[in-house]
Motif scaffolding. Sequence first.
Motif, short mmCIF file in Angstrom:
data_model
loop_
_atom_site.label_atom_id
_atom_site.label_comp_id
_atom_site.label_asym_id
_atom_site.label_seq_id
_atom_site.Cartn_x
_atom_site.Cartn_y
_atom_site.Cartn_z
N GLY A 38 4.50 7.21 -0.60
CA GLY A 38 5.40 6.24 0.02
C GLY A 38 6.71 6.97 0.28
O GLY A 38 6.92 8.08 -0.24
N THR A 39 7.59 6.36 1.08
CA THR A 39 8.83 7.08 1.38
C THR A 39 9.91 6.84 0.33
O THR A 39 10.99 7.42 0.43
N GLY A 40 9.62 6.01 -0.69
CA GLY A 40 10.52 5.93 -1.86
C GLY A 40 10.58 7.31 -2.51
O GLY A 40 11.65 7.94 -2.59
N PRO A 41 9.43 7.85 -2.96
CA PRO A 41 9.45 9.20 -3.53
C PRO A 41 9.85 10.28 -2.52
O PRO A 41 10.49 11.27 -2.90
N ASP A 76 12.30 7.11 8.72
CA ASP A 76 11.92 6.03 7.81
C ASP A 76 12.67 4.74 8.15
O ASP A 76 13.73 4.77 8.79
N GLN A 77 12.09 3.63 7.66
CA GLN A 77 12.69 2.33 7.95
C GLN A 77 14.12 2.23 7.41
O GLN A 77 14.42 2.79 6.35
N THR A 78 14.93 1.44 8.12
CA THR A 78 16.31 1.22 7.67
C THR A 78 16.34 0.51 6.30
O THR A 78 17.33 0.61 5.59
N GLY A 129 9.80 1.23 -4.72
CA GLY A 129 11.12 1.77 -4.38
C GLY A 129 11.26 2.16 -2.92
O GLY A 129 12.33 2.58 -2.49
N GLY A 130 10.21 2.00 -2.12
CA GLY A 130 10.28 2.34 -0.69
C GLY A 130 10.55 1.11 0.15
O GLY A 130 10.73 0.01 -0.37
N PRO A 131 10.57 1.28 1.47
CA PRO A 131 10.95 0.18 2.35
C PRO A 131 9.96 -0.99 2.43
O PRO A 131 10.37 -2.14 2.51
N PRO A 150 0.79 -1.23 0.00
CA PRO A 150 0.00 0.00 0.00
C PRO A 150 0.83 1.29 0.00
O PRO A 150 0.39 2.30 0.52
N PHE A 151 2.02 1.22 -0.57
CA PHE A 151 2.91 2.37 -0.70
C PHE A 151 3.61 2.31 -2.05
O PHE A 151 3.60 1.26 -2.72
N ALA A 152 4.27 3.41 -2.40
CA ALA A 152 4.91 3.52 -3.72
C ALA A 152 6.06 2.52 -3.90
O ALA A 152 6.65 2.06 -2.91
N HIS A 197 1.40 -5.29 4.56
CA HIS A 197 1.29 -3.97 5.20
C HIS A 197 2.12 -3.99 6.48
O HIS A 197 2.63 -5.03 6.89
N HIS A 198 2.24 -2.78 7.08
CA HIS A 198 3.04 -2.71 8.30
C HIS A 198 2.21 -2.20 9.47
O HIS A 198 0.98 -2.21 9.43
N ILE A 199 2.88 -1.72 10.48
CA ILE A 199 2.26 -1.21 11.71
C ILE A 199 1.08 -0.26 11.43
O ILE A 199 0.12 -0.20 12.20
N1 ASP Z 1 8.04 3.89 5.00
C1 ASP Z 1 6.73 4.23 4.58
C2 ASP Z 1 5.92 4.59 5.77
O1 ASP Z 1 6.15 5.63 6.23
C3 ASP Z 1 6.02 3.34 3.68
C4 ASP Z 1 6.75 2.95 2.44
O2 ASP Z 1 6.90 3.72 1.51
O3 ASP Z 1 7.12 1.81 2.42
O4 ASP Z 1 5.01 3.95 6.20
#
Ligand code: ASP
Length: 325
Positions: free
Chosen positions: A185-188, A203-205, A40-42, A36-38, A92-94
């Motif tokens: 997402g945190t890729g962009p 952001d995630q490592t 290239g992100g974590p 559920p994110f862009a 998905h995450h937290i």
């Molecule tokens: N790291 C992002 C977040 O803040 C999500 C992502 O782009 O994976 O949840």
Amino acid sequence: MYRIGKSIAAALALVVATAAAVAQDFPNKPITVIVPFAAGGPTDTVARLVAQSMTTYLKQQVIVENAGGAGGTIGANKVAKSKPDGYTLLLHHIGHTTAPSLYRKLPYDTINDFEPIGLVTDVPMTIISKKDFPPKDMKDLVTYVKANKDKVTYANAGIGSASHLCGMLFMTAIQTEVTTVPYKGTGPAMNDILGGTVDFMCDQTTNTTGQIKAGKVKVYAVTTPKRVPSLPDVPTMQESGLASFDVAVWHGLYAPKGTPKPVIDKLTQALQAAVKDPNVKARLAELGTEPVPVEKATPDALGKQVKAQVELWSPIIKKAGVYAD
Ligand code: ASP
């Protein structure tokens, strides 16, 4: 009576036989994992690693599709509304468990619209900034952000994302609000940190390690109580004076509610093969984390985690007073 009993038994036998046949045949076409994110992100990075390993185990293509936006709720909703046949999954995450407290109206039910498959990995976060951001260390960052709160910008992946949660905890801890810039997402978001158009983020490592090691971003702290082995020189938030700051981003794999149990069982086996996969372990270690132990890659462990985390975050978010419509 006897007749009815007999026909019920026959119908049940048919259901059991059909479920077994479905499972035997599963998967007979590619499986899509929605992130559920862009790209290239974590979260995408974790999903692609796991999908590759599941592909090998299932002998069927497991494809990652990105459905970013609204802090992960758009992608989650897509899976909640998908056919419960095991061919559309959600990684998905937290944020899956903070969204019910953050959104006044969610178009799906976080607990009842999904079948948990298993936990995947717990990923530490890092507070990073654009390279030429003036503060040198965390203490400096706090002073700088407080003094420049009207011009400093914080990037996140929308309300409900892990980066939003971490930023919210940081701003609450230092009692200072800054302007947030949401991305899909945190890729962009990382691209804009690298380009210097936004100042800092958490952001995630799995997204930041490479850029930190290449010296392309500044790093201030890790968000877990312990330092991260792949970033041994980076202090924790707690060491830096932010007492009790503790966030790690756990990830889970889900199917839509109603997916047959034998299919969930097969997907669980594939996930367990992925968390044991030496390639997955090695790559995650480079990125500052590790997969969960196999006993946590189960529907039971993820189901319990979701319920516990919805309860954990609800009062914290209410206290912070953050909402999205
Ligand atoms: N790291 C992002 C977040 O803040 C999500 C992502 O782009 O994976 O949840």
